[in-house]
Design a protein around this motif. Structure first.
Motif, PDB file in Angstrom:
ATOM      1  N   ALA A  49       0.820  -1.209   0.000  1.00 29.81           N
ATOM      2  CA  ALA A  49       0.000   0.000   0.000  1.00 29.81           C
ATOM      3  C   ALA A  49       0.850   1.253   0.000  1.00 29.81           C
ATOM      4  O   ALA A  49       0.344   2.344  -0.250  1.00 29.81           O
ATOM      5  CB  ALA A  49      -0.927  -0.001   1.217  1.00 29.81           C
ATOM      6  N   SER A  50       2.146   1.122   0.260  1.00 31.28           N
ATOM      7  CA  SER A  50       3.015   2.305   0.279  1.00 31.28           C
ATOM      8  C   SER A  50       3.079   2.967  -1.090  1.00 31.28           C
ATOM      9  O   SER A  50       3.538   4.096  -1.202  1.00 31.28           O
ATOM     10  CB  SER A  50       4.411   1.945   0.770  1.00 31.28           C
ATOM     11  N   GLN A  51       2.626   2.300  -2.115  1.00 31.71           N
ATOM     12  CA  GLN A  51       2.632   2.861  -3.462  1.00 31.71           C
ATOM     13  C   GLN A  51       1.444   3.775  -3.721  1.00 31.71           C
ATOM     14  O   GLN A  51       1.428   4.490  -4.708  1.00 31.71           O
ATOM     15  CB  GLN A  51       2.636   1.720  -4.490  1.00 31.71           C
ATOM     16  N   LEU A  52       0.416   3.753  -2.850  1.00 27.97           N
ATOM     17  CA  LEU A  52      -0.760   4.590  -3.065  1.00 27.97           C
ATOM     18  C   LEU A  52      -0.419   6.058  -2.820  1.00 27.97           C
ATOM     19  O   LEU A  52       0.193   6.399  -1.812  1.00 27.97           O
ATOM     20  CB  LEU A  52      -1.899   4.185  -2.128  1.00 27.97           C
ATOM     21  N   PRO A  53      -0.839   6.947  -3.716  1.00 23.85           N
ATOM     22  CA  PRO A  53      -0.528   8.374  -3.569  1.00 23.85           C
ATOM     23  C   PRO A  53      -1.540   9.095  -2.679  1.00 23.85           C
ATOM     24  O   PRO A  53      -2.289   9.949  -3.138  1.00 23.85           O
ATOM     25  CB  PRO A  53      -0.589   8.872  -5.017  1.00 23.85           C
ATOM     26  N   VAL A  54      -1.588   8.745  -1.408  1.00 22.43           N
ATOM     27  CA  VAL A  54      -2.500   9.414  -0.483  1.00 22.43           C
ATOM     28  C   VAL A  54      -1.703  10.216   0.533  1.00 22.43           C
ATOM     29  O   VAL A  54      -0.587   9.847   0.894  1.00 22.43           O
ATOM     30  CB  VAL A  54      -3.464   8.426   0.224  1.00 22.43           C
ATOM     31  N   SER A  55      -2.295  11.326   0.999  1.00 20.23           N
ATOM     32  CA  SER A  55      -1.578  12.257   1.867  1.00 20.23           C
ATOM     33  C   SER A  55      -1.937  12.073   3.333  1.00 20.23           C
ATOM     34  O   SER A  55      -2.080  13.031   4.071  1.00 20.23           O
ATOM     35  CB  SER A  55      -1.878  13.695   1.429  1.00 20.23           C
ATOM     36  N   TYR A  87      -9.046   4.933  -3.440  1.00 17.72           N
ATOM     37  CA  TYR A  87      -8.485   6.139  -2.856  1.00 17.72           C
ATOM     38  C   TYR A  87      -8.841   7.350  -3.704  1.00 17.72           C
ATOM     39  O   TYR A  87      -9.265   7.227  -4.852  1.00 17.72           O
ATOM     40  CB  TYR A  87      -6.968   6.024  -2.691  1.00 17.72           C
ATOM     41  N   ASP A  88      -8.672   8.507  -3.094  1.00 17.63           N
ATOM     42  CA  ASP A  88      -8.923   9.791  -3.732  1.00 17.63           C
ATOM     43  C   ASP A  88      -7.793  10.046  -4.721  1.00 17.63           C
ATOM     44  O   ASP A  88      -6.678  10.389  -4.327  1.00 17.63           O
ATOM     45  CB  ASP A  88      -8.983  10.869  -2.647  1.00 17.63           C
ATOM     46  N   LYS A  89      -8.066   9.867  -5.999  1.00 20.91           N
ATOM     47  CA  LYS A  89      -7.023  10.013  -7.019  1.00 20.91           C
ATOM     48  C   LYS A  89      -6.709  11.477  -7.317  1.00 20.91           C
ATOM     49  O   LYS A  89      -5.659  11.769  -7.849  1.00 20.91           O
ATOM     50  CB  LYS A  89      -7.448   9.299  -8.299  1.00 20.91           C
ATOM     51  N   GLU A  90      -7.615  12.379  -6.935  1.00 18.60           N
ATOM     52  CA  GLU A  90      -7.391  13.794  -7.231  1.00 18.60           C
ATOM     53  C   GLU A  90      -6.421  14.449  -6.251  1.00 18.60           C
ATOM     54  O   GLU A  90      -5.430  15.041  -6.650  1.00 18.60           O
ATOM     55  CB  GLU A  90      -8.725  14.536  -7.202  1.00 18.60           C
ATOM     56  N   LYS A  91      -6.680  14.317  -4.928  1.00 14.82           N
ATOM     57  CA  LYS A  91      -5.846  14.986  -3.937  1.00 14.82           C
ATOM     58  C   LYS A  91      -5.246  14.050  -2.901  1.00 14.82           C
ATOM     59  O   LYS A  91      -4.428  14.470  -2.098  1.00 14.82           O
ATOM     60  CB  LYS A  91      -6.655  16.075  -3.222  1.00 14.82           C
ATOM     61  N   GLY A  92      -5.664  12.807  -2.879  1.00 16.08           N
ATOM     62  CA  GLY A  92      -5.102  11.849  -1.935  1.00 16.08           C
ATOM     63  C   GLY A  92      -5.576  12.042  -0.500  1.00 16.08           C
ATOM     64  O   GLY A  92      -4.871  11.689   0.432  1.00 16.08           O
ATOM     65  N   TYR A  93      -6.795  12.578  -0.313  1.00 16.66           N
ATOM     66  CA  TYR A  93      -7.294  12.881   1.023  1.00 16.66           C
ATOM     67  C   TYR A  93      -7.940  11.694   1.739  1.00 16.66           C
ATOM     68  O   TYR A  93      -8.192  11.769   2.930  1.00 16.66           O
ATOM     69  CB  TYR A  93      -8.310  14.014   0.982  1.00 16.66           C
ATOM     70  N   TRP A  94      -8.285  10.616   1.039  1.00 20.45           N
ATOM     71  CA  TRP A  94      -8.925   9.476   1.695  1.00 20.45           C
ATOM     72  C   TRP A  94      -8.537   8.172   0.995  1.00 20.45           C
ATOM     73  O   TRP A  94      -8.053   8.172  -0.127  1.00 20.45           O
ATOM     74  CB  TRP A  94     -10.445   9.629   1.727  1.00 20.45           C
ATOM     75  N   TYR A  95      -8.770   7.068   1.699  1.00 19.82           N
ATOM     76  CA  TYR A  95      -8.561   5.737   1.134  1.00 19.82           C
ATOM     77  C   TYR A  95      -9.498   4.760   1.844  1.00 19.82           C
ATOM     78  O   TYR A  95     -10.036   5.045   2.913  1.00 19.82           O
ATOM     79  CB  TYR A  95      -7.105   5.260   1.301  1.00 19.82           C
TER      80      TYR A  95
END
Length: 187
Positions: A49-55, A87-95
């Protein structure tokens, strides 16, 4: 009964919470993830999951693999073999992470978005909501909300059978929450 994704939020009016990236347990977990990346193991490890672009820090159930010890998780979700992420592909705010096992589905969600919660949780507090099928008084699903690293998370456990202790007892859900690991996230 599990709805895949986050509860509906008024995203246009939602505030964005700051992550406490200085939390000692989070720093340790992120260092471990970086060590796995250096070894080239992240794609085959619980840290995929470390590859997911979430903030935000991704809390979730580690995926079983040949090197991971998941005995405690197997007892909670026997037969669990994989997890599916959204996950939120636009800003990475949720998963959200969905794991399915024999007679059980577990949904773990995290979000930096909030609408000014009128009942904010203290970091050590867990809020439980037990749900039953129509016409039954016996719970088949439990939703637990909690805060970690200044971010609100929820775990939804849905059981096929009534009176399954994994969906009807706080102790089982607290054990599941304590077994969640930081699997990724980007600062």
């Amino acid at each position: 009964m599990i709805i895949f994704g986050l509860p509906s939020l008024a995203f246009a009016q939602a505030a964005v919470s700051d992550v406490d990236w200085n939390d000692p347990s989070l720093k340790t977990a992120m260092e471990q993830i970086e060590k796995e990346k250096v070894k080239g193991l992240e794609s085959a490890s619980p840290y995929a999951a470390s590859q997911l672009p979430v903030s935000l820090p991704i809390l979730g159930l580690p995926l079983p693999d040949k090197t991971a010890s998941v005995k405690s998780l197997e007892s909670l979700a026997s037969g669990q073999a994989a997890a599916l992420y959204r996950y939120d592909k636009e800003k990475g705010y949720w998963y959200s992470q969905v794991s399915r096992g024999k007679d059980i589905t577990i949904l773990v969600q995290g979000s930096r978005l909030s609408e000014g919660d009128p009942n904010p949780l203290r970091p050590e507090e867990i809020s439980f909501q037990f749900l039953a099928e129509d016409g039954s008084s016996k719970p088949t699903e439990v939703v637990a909300s909690f805060k970690r690293f200044q971010i609100r998370y929820s775990v939804t456990v849905s059981c096929r059978k009534e009176d399954d202790p994994r969906c009807s007892q706080e102790t089982a859900v607290r054990t599941l929450i304590s077994s969640l690991k930081v699997l990724g996230g980007k600062q």
